[in-house]
Design a protein around this motif. Structure first.
Motif, short mmCIF file in Angstrom:
data_model
loop_
_atom_site.label_atom_id
_atom_site.label_comp_id
_atom_site.label_asym_id
_atom_site.label_seq_id
_atom_site.Cartn_x
_atom_site.Cartn_y
_atom_site.Cartn_z
N VAL A 1 7.86 1.66 13.29
CA VAL A 1 7.35 2.38 12.13
C VAL A 1 8.29 3.53 11.84
O VAL A 1 8.56 4.34 12.74
CB VAL A 1 5.92 2.91 12.38
CG1 VAL A 1 5.40 3.63 11.14
CG2 VAL A 1 5.00 1.77 12.77
N SER B 1 4.88 7.20 5.13
CA SER B 1 3.56 6.91 4.57
C SER B 1 3.56 5.44 4.15
O SER B 1 4.51 4.97 3.54
CB SER B 1 3.27 7.80 3.36
OG SER B 1 3.29 9.16 3.72
N CYS B 2 2.48 4.72 4.47
CA CYS B 2 2.47 3.27 4.27
C CYS B 2 1.34 2.86 3.33
O CYS B 2 0.27 3.49 3.30
CB CYS B 2 2.33 2.54 5.61
SG CYS B 2 3.70 2.88 6.76
N TRP B 3 1.60 1.77 2.59
CA TRP B 3 0.69 1.33 1.54
C TRP B 3 0.69 -0.19 1.46
O TRP B 3 1.71 -0.83 1.70
CB TRP B 3 1.12 1.88 0.18
CG TRP B 3 1.47 3.32 0.18
CD1 TRP B 3 2.61 3.91 0.65
CD2 TRP B 3 0.66 4.39 -0.31
NE1 TRP B 3 2.57 5.26 0.49
CE2 TRP B 3 1.37 5.59 -0.10
CE3 TRP B 3 -0.59 4.45 -0.91
CZ2 TRP B 3 0.87 6.82 -0.47
CZ3 TRP B 3 -1.10 5.68 -1.27
CH2 TRP B 3 -0.38 6.84 -1.06
N ILE C 1 -0.57 2.13 10.17
CA ILE C 1 -0.18 1.04 11.05
C ILE C 1 -0.65 1.37 12.47
O ILE C 1 -0.31 2.43 13.01
CB ILE C 1 1.35 0.81 11.02
CG1 ILE C 1 1.79 0.42 9.61
CG2 ILE C 1 1.75 -0.26 12.02
CD1 ILE C 1 3.28 0.19 9.48
N LEU D 1 3.19 -5.03 2.60
CA LEU D 1 2.99 -3.69 3.16
C LEU D 1 4.30 -2.93 3.05
O LEU D 1 5.34 -3.38 3.53
CB LEU D 1 2.55 -3.77 4.62
CG LEU D 1 2.39 -2.43 5.33
CD1 LEU D 1 1.22 -1.65 4.74
CD2 LEU D 1 2.19 -2.60 6.82
N CYS E 1 6.35 1.01 3.21
CA CYS E 1 6.34 2.38 3.72
C CYS E 1 7.40 3.18 2.99
O CYS E 1 8.48 2.67 2.67
CB CYS E 1 6.60 2.42 5.22
SG CYS E 1 5.27 1.73 6.24
N THR F 1 9.85 6.26 3.50
CA THR F 1 10.44 7.04 4.58
C THR F 1 10.49 8.52 4.20
O THR F 1 10.25 8.90 3.05
CB THR F 1 11.85 6.54 4.90
OG1 THR F 1 12.70 6.78 3.76
CG2 THR F 1 11.85 5.05 5.21
N TRP G 1 11.84 3.45 -0.13
CA TRP G 1 10.76 2.53 0.16
C TRP G 1 11.30 1.33 0.91
O TRP G 1 12.36 0.79 0.57
CB TRP G 1 10.09 2.07 -1.13
CG TRP G 1 9.27 3.13 -1.79
CD1 TRP G 1 9.73 4.18 -2.53
CD2 TRP G 1 7.84 3.24 -1.76
NE1 TRP G 1 8.68 4.95 -2.97
CE2 TRP G 1 7.50 4.40 -2.52
CE3 TRP G 1 6.82 2.49 -1.19
CZ2 TRP G 1 6.20 4.80 -2.71
CZ3 TRP G 1 5.51 2.89 -1.38
CH2 TRP G 1 5.21 4.04 -2.13
N MET H 1 7.75 -3.68 5.13
CA MET H 1 7.42 -3.83 6.53
C MET H 1 6.87 -5.22 6.86
O MET H 1 7.10 -5.74 7.95
CB MET H 1 6.38 -2.79 6.94
CG MET H 1 6.78 -1.36 6.65
SD MET H 1 8.20 -0.82 7.60
CE MET H 1 7.50 -0.84 9.25
#
Length: 349
Positions: free
Chosen positions: A198, A203-205, A224, A263, A265, A267, A272, A275
């Protein structure tokens, strides 16, 4: 007077065929031309080798006025990939989000990973037990089912589907080769890929759509989970090469799962990265991109992986890290959610 005139334009040293003269044109009146841009899907389908460019800096609207120019995006520290999305009339325009239309009756999400390649979930593009490749069209530059103005939408046919070699394990990811390249622009740009772990501070979406008819993109924030929690909650049924996410309370049903949403993320540097892609029928399980780095890089030379960071998604084979009271917790979603809430501090470890 009987010749078919061609309209040629030169942009930054490159010549483009822009239109073919109309039959009504004469030497005594301004010439009318049929633009090639409106015929690009047909040209691409027939030739499969024509170089089509939808993002010329010149663009005229229906009444002849010059519209907003389309310029190539700037490069990030990782190259021209992973730039932040921009606002559109119908929502957010995610430059790497593709609509994958399979045989005219199913629409799945895909991600542009290189100018000529889209990554998608295998179960979306291949029928179970079928040996034939279905007719697949890919659309980029959309913020919903209806086309956007200013010619931002890009369409391509899929000419081949590439799968990793470990077919016996049922590979969840497939690479779709497009009929021609998609040149980088603010509305169609490849995303960066992450090789594993990770990204620190990311932030992950989950990116998808709620209504498969309107297909307006929406994002849902997720965390995650650590390999330990994921392994414990799915003891015995966790597919290899997958990882788990935890949705914010009440957000689990925002995205429609049959389209296999990705998915993403963001950084700390702002880029972007992709993942993983959702496992069939699941909201919490995602097939990781990291284990397929070698296959993706060998198939798509232009795919851009960021430097490796973070810890692996899954623990070593055979490791027993689960407390006894967590065995089989995944069979009860409410029990699993309660355990996760109790162990929330561990998620950040």
């Amino acid at each position: 007077n009987d010749s078919h005139w061609s309209l040629m334009c030169r942009e930054e040293g490159t010549w483009f065929l822009a239109g073919i003269g109309d039959f009504s044109s004469t030497c005594l009146r301004p010439r009318a031309f049929s633009p090639l841009q409106t015929h690009s899907p047909w040209i691409s389908h027939v030739t499969r080798g024509a170089y089509l460019e939808e993002q010329l800096a010149w663009d005229w609207g229906p009444d002849g006025e010059e519209t907003e120019t389309q310029t190539c995006p700037p490069h990030t520290e990782h190259g021209a990939c992973g730039l932040r999305p921009e606002a559109a009339q119908k929502g957010m325009l995610w430059p790497w989000l593709a609509e994958v239309h399979v045989a005219g009756d199913q629409v799945c999400t895909g991600i542009l990973v290189a100018p000529g390649w889209v990554l998608a979930a295998t179960h979306c593009v291949l029928r179970l037990g079928s040996t034939t490749v279905p007719h697949i069209e890919v659309y980029l530059g959309r913020a919903g089912a209806s086309p956007l103005p200013h010619g931002r939408q890009v369409s391509r046919l899929v000419i081949s589907i590439r799968l990793p070699r470990h077919l016996g394990l049922g590979p969840p990811l497939a690479l779709l080769e497009l009929s021609s390249r998609v040149e980088p622009s603010p509305s169609a740009l490849p995303i960066c890929l992450h090789p594993g772990g990770v990204p620190p501070g990311a932030s992950c979406w989950v990116l998808g759509w709620k209504d498969p008819q309107d297909r307006v993109p929406i994002v849902t924030a997720v965390s995650i989970l650590t390999p330990r929690l994921c392994h414990c909650l799915y003891q015995g049924i966790l597919p290899p090469g997958t990882f788990c996410v935890l949705y914010a309370e009440g957000q689990e049903d925002r995205c429609e799962v049959t389209s296999a949403p990705p998915l993403l993320c963001q950084t700390e540097g702002g880029s972007w990265v992709l993942m993983g892609m959702a496992v069939r029928g699941s909201q919490e399980l995602f097939a990781a991109i990291g284990p397929e780095e070698a296959w993706i890089s060998q198939t798509v030379a232009e795919a851009h992986f960021l430097p490796s960071s973070g810890s692996p998604y899954w623990p070593a084979t055979g490791s027993d890290l689960c407390p006894p009271d967590m065995a089989g917790a995944s069979s009860s979603p409410k029990a699993a959610a309660l355990i996760l809430l109790l162990l929330t501090p561990l998620i950040q470890d």
